[in-house]
Design a protein around this motif. Structure first.
Motif, PDB file in Angstrom:
ATOM      1  N   ASN A 192      60.863  44.254  33.032  1.00 49.95           N
ATOM      2  CA  ASN A 192      60.310  45.125  31.977  1.00 49.95           C
ATOM      3  C   ASN A 192      60.410  46.606  32.293  1.00 49.95           C
ATOM      4  N   GLN A 193      60.943  46.935  33.452  1.00 53.21           N
ATOM      5  CA  GLN A 193      61.042  48.341  33.906  1.00 53.21           C
ATOM      6  C   GLN A 193      59.671  49.031  33.849  1.00 53.21           C
ATOM      7  N   LEU A 194      58.649  48.305  34.294  1.00 53.10           N
ATOM      8  CA  LEU A 194      57.296  48.861  34.293  1.00 53.10           C
ATOM      9  C   LEU A 194      56.759  48.882  35.726  1.00 53.10           C
ATOM     10  N   ASP A 195      56.124  49.978  36.082  1.00 46.17           N
ATOM     11  CA  ASP A 195      55.534  50.099  37.428  1.00 46.17           C
ATOM     12  C   ASP A 195      54.030  49.909  37.349  1.00 46.17           C
ATOM     13  N   TYR A 196      53.528  48.986  38.120  1.00 42.37           N
ATOM     14  CA  TYR A 196      52.074  48.788  38.206  1.00 42.37           C
ATOM     15  C   TYR A 196      51.671  48.703  39.670  1.00 42.37           C
ATOM     16  N   ALA A 197      50.453  49.151  39.972  1.00 43.49           N
ATOM     17  CA  ALA A 197      49.910  49.011  41.320  1.00 43.49           C
ATOM     18  C   ALA A 197      49.123  47.701  41.384  1.00 43.49           C
ATOM     19  N   ALA A 198      48.864  47.240  42.626  1.00 43.18           N
ATOM     20  CA  ALA A 198      48.155  45.959  42.786  1.00 43.18           C
ATOM     21  C   ALA A 198      46.793  46.000  42.094  1.00 43.18           C
ATOM     22  N   GLY A 199      46.120  47.144  42.140  1.00 42.14           N
ATOM     23  CA  GLY A 199      44.795  47.264  41.529  1.00 42.14           C
ATOM     24  C   GLY A 199      44.826  47.258  40.008  1.00 42.14           C
ATOM     25  N   GLU A 200      46.023  47.245  39.463  1.00 46.30           N
ATOM     26  CA  GLU A 200      46.167  47.214  37.993  1.00 46.30           C
ATOM     27  C   GLU A 200      46.563  45.808  37.509  1.00 46.30           C
ATOM     28  N   ILE A 201      46.407  44.818  38.387  1.00 51.04           N
ATOM     29  CA  ILE A 201      46.843  43.457  38.032  1.00 51.04           C
ATOM     30  C   ILE A 201      45.721  42.451  38.295  1.00 51.04           C
ATOM     31  N   ILE A 202      45.524  41.548  37.353  1.00 52.32           N
ATOM     32  CA  ILE A 202      44.616  40.413  37.577  1.00 52.32           C
ATOM     33  C   ILE A 202      45.380  39.118  37.303  1.00 52.32           C
ATOM     34  N   VAL A 203      45.226  38.161  38.207  1.00 48.45           N
ATOM     35  CA  VAL A 203      45.820  36.835  38.014  1.00 48.45           C
ATOM     36  C   VAL A 203      44.697  35.901  37.570  1.00 48.45           C
ATOM     37  N   SER A 204      44.982  35.094  36.551  1.00 51.93           N
ATOM     38  CA  SER A 204      43.943  34.229  35.987  1.00 51.93           C
ATOM     39  C   SER A 204      44.466  32.807  35.829  1.00 51.93           C
ATOM     40  N   ALA A 205      43.576  31.913  35.421  1.00 48.89           N
ATOM     41  CA  ALA A 205      43.955  30.507  35.192  1.00 48.89           C
ATOM     42  C   ALA A 205      44.661  30.412  33.837  1.00 48.89           C
ATOM     43  N   GLY A 206      45.896  30.871  33.807  1.00 51.41           N
ATOM     44  CA  GLY A 206      46.669  30.918  32.565  1.00 51.41           C
ATOM     45  C   GLY A 206      46.509  32.269  31.890  1.00 51.41           C
ATOM     46  N   CYS A 207      47.490  32.585  31.059  1.00 43.22           N
ATOM     47  CA  CYS A 207      47.449  33.871  30.345  1.00 43.22           C
ATOM     48  C   CYS A 207      46.227  33.931  29.430  1.00 43.22           C
ATOM     49  N   LYS A 208      45.841  32.760  28.931  1.00 45.32           N
ATOM     50  CA  LYS A 208      44.700  32.696  28.035  1.00 45.32           C
ATOM     51  C   LYS A 208      43.447  33.269  28.689  1.00 45.32           C
ATOM     52  N   GLN A 209      43.213  32.899  29.941  1.00 47.35           N
ATOM     53  CA  GLN A 209      42.009  33.409  30.606  1.00 47.35           C
ATOM     54  C   GLN A 209      42.141  34.918  30.845  1.00 47.35           C
ATOM     55  N   ALA A 210      43.343  35.367  31.191  1.00 51.70           N
ATOM     56  CA  ALA A 210      43.549  36.815  31.393  1.00 51.70           C
ATOM     57  C   ALA A 210      43.247  37.553  30.083  1.00 51.70           C
ATOM     58  N   GLU A 211      43.714  36.993  28.973  1.00 54.06           N
ATOM     59  CA  GLU A 211      43.481  37.639  27.676  1.00 54.06           C
ATOM     60  C   GLU A 211      41.992  37.643  27.316  1.00 54.06           C
ATOM     61  N   ALA A 212      41.361  36.506  27.509  1.00 55.48           N
ATOM     62  CA  ALA A 212      39.931  36.419  27.184  1.00 55.48           C
ATOM     63  C   ALA A 212      39.135  37.407  28.045  1.00 55.48           C
ATOM     64  N   ASN A 213      39.486  37.508  29.325  1.00 57.05           N
ATOM     65  CA  ASN A 213      38.792  38.453  30.213  1.00 57.05           C
ATOM     66  C   ASN A 213      38.913  39.881  29.704  1.00 57.05           C
ATOM     67  N   VAL A 214      40.147  40.273  29.398  1.00 58.83           N
ATOM     68  CA  VAL A 214      40.394  41.664  29.002  1.00 58.83           C
ATOM     69  C   VAL A 214      39.746  41.951  27.646  1.00 58.83           C
ATOM     70  N   ILE A 215      39.877  41.018  26.723  1.00 55.21           N
ATOM     71  CA  ILE A 215      39.291  41.216  25.387  1.00 55.21           C
ATOM     72  C   ILE A 215      37.775  41.356  25.504  1.00 55.21           C
ATOM     73  N   ASN A 216      37.176  40.516  26.337  1.00 53.16           N
ATOM     74  CA  ASN A 216      35.723  40.627  26.547  1.00 53.16           C
ATOM     75  C   ASN A 216      35.348  41.923  27.232  1.00 53.16           C
ATOM     76  N   ALA A 217      36.221  42.374  28.121  1.00 49.10           N
ATOM     77  CA  ALA A 217      35.920  43.608  28.854  1.00 49.10           C
ATOM     78  C   ALA A 217      36.014  44.827  27.939  1.00 49.10           C
ATOM     79  N   LEU A 218      36.902  44.754  26.933  1.00 49.50           N
ATOM     80  CA  LEU A 218      37.185  45.960  26.151  1.00 49.50           C
ATOM     81  C   LEU A 218      36.401  46.087  24.851  1.00 49.50           C
ATOM     82  N   PHE A 219      36.129  44.968  24.176  1.00 48.66           N
ATOM     83  CA  PHE A 219      35.656  45.084  22.795  1.00 48.66           C
ATOM     84  C   PHE A 219      34.225  44.607  22.629  1.00 48.66           C
ATOM     85  N   ASP A 220      33.600  45.175  21.636  1.00 48.15           N
ATOM     86  CA  ASP A 220      32.175  44.986  21.410  1.00 48.15           C
ATOM     87  C   ASP A 220      31.910  44.699  19.950  1.00 48.15           C
TER      88      ASP A 220
END
Ligand code: GLU
Length: 399
Positions: free
Chosen positions: A85-113
């Protein structure tokens, strides 16, 4: 009746997984069902990846790991994001989850109210809106027309953005339509997104299943979106690893940190052995990824040809990515079988299961009730048999 949490009480099961479960139940009962439902490659996980897992087990890598993923896997994800993807990320900018679904649910919960709106261009994968609503936010559906290849137009995007809009979920190649956003489309959307200052989420899980060349990345085309951009991806489809449950998110450290705190309370680290297998998947030879994508292309040809011959099934757009066909079946509405009338995509899917013993997913939960979704991540023989059965069943429909 038990008083459940308000949001959970209203929650439907995932339509894709429910269809899959139903097909499995019928098969367990001895009924020969052909499953074109869940998006799950029929290929086995490549041997080199299974070997890495066997070695990890033998070495006793069976303990808790860092909640957001082991450092070696984050390094492998960084390599992948750069390579693909020609994208640079640092280790602290990455979370590994139990499937993409969990990563999405985590981020959505973290961001929206409560009070926030998240734009979901539809037809869209069934779980995006459920996740947004579980977080208390509102899913704002923006219908993308079939006549325009199901692409989100700049005009539709612009008019959907209101004072409470805080995010958008993009998915290219798309589940369920197979639509791919090319650089020109993305550049037009990027201008509007930049101005609107939204959280832009890019679900890239089908990126390697693209039939007209590599899929451009929005954040590569418009790096200024990176500041409020989240990349989601998974090993499930690319490496035939659905059951291993490894997915990830990459984005600003503050958001990833919040998602990691949530994961630390809700579940903890993703499976340790699967994480090690994922390192091999991402960093080893990538030939099988291309090989699988080529096979999906051959299957797509069969599916498009056969679908277009079935009375009542319309497929104006040839899917250019992912492994789904999303025909419009509205011409069948009003016809009946066994005293039951077809009224929407879900009723057509139920008819196909009952009368053809072919399991598909109705379009209703994709916000597309005129359609059904067929996954062609199954063998050519099974696809051919499934279409023979569908043709026969459709002949039985009566006015
Ligand atoms: N994402 C795949 C699908 O749409 C797998 C099942 C699911 O989690 O939805 O079929």
């Amino acid at each position: 009746m038990v008083k459940l949490n308000r949001r959970i009480a209203a929650l439907k099961p995932s339509a894709t997984l429910a269809a899959d479960a139903r097909a499995k139940e019928l098969r367990a009962a001895g009924i020969d069902v052909i499953a074109l439902d869940a998006g799950e490659p029929d290929f086995d996980t490549p041997e080199r990846i299974k070997d890495a897992a066997r070695k990890a087990l033998a070495e006793g890598r069976t303990k808790y790991t860092a909640v957001s993923g082991i450092p070696e896997l984050k390094d492998a994800i960084r390599v992948k994001l750069k390579r693909d993807n020609q994208l640079d990320y640092a280790a602290g900018e990455i979370i590994v989850s139990a499937g993409c679904k969990q990563a999405e649910a985590n981020v959505i919960n973290a961001l929206f109210d409560e009070g926030d709106e998240v734009i979901i261009p539809t037809p869209a994968w069934v779980s995006f809106s459920a996740m947004v609503e579980l977080a208390g936010a509102k899913a704002k559906f923006v219908t993308c027309s079939e006549g325009n290849g199901f692409l989100l137009t700049p005009e539709a995007l612009k008019s959907a953005i209101g004072p409470n809009t805080r995010g958008i979920m993009l998915n290219s190649p798309s589940n369920p339509t197979g639509t791919v956003y090319h650089a020109g489309h993305l550049a037009e959307l990027a201008k509007i997104l930049l101005e609107a200052d939204l959280w832009v989420m890019s679900d890239d899980v089908y990126e390697h299943i693209s039939y007209d060349g590599p899929v451009p990345h929005l954040f590569h085309l418009e790096p200024r979106l990176r500041g409020k951009g989240i990349v989601f991806n998974s090993l499930s489809k690319t490496y035939a690893m659905t059951g291993w449950r490894i997915g990830f998110a990459a984005g600003p450290a503050e958001v990833i940190g919040a998602a990691s705190r949530l994961q630390s309370q809700n579940s903890g680290n993703p499976n340790s052995i699967a994480q090690i297998a994922a390192i091999e998947a991402l960093t080893g030879p990538q030939d099988e990824v291309k090989r699988m994508a080529e096979e999906f292309r051959a299957r797509r040809e069969i599916v498009v040809e056969r679908l277009r011959k079935i009375p009542g099934f319309k497929l104006p757009n040839v899917p250019s990515g992912a492994f789904y066909a999303f025909p419009n079946v509205s011409e069948l509405f009003g016809l009946s079988y066994n005293g039951r009338k077809l009224t929407d995509g879900d009723s057509v899917a139920a008819f196909l299961l009952d009368e053809a013993k072919v399991s598909t997913v109705g379009g209703n939960d994709f916000d597309a009730p005129n359609h059904i979704r067929l996954s062609y991540a199954t063998s050519r023989d099974k696809l051919t048999a499934a279409f023979d059965r569908i043709e026969q069943a459709v002949r039985k429909l009566r006015n």
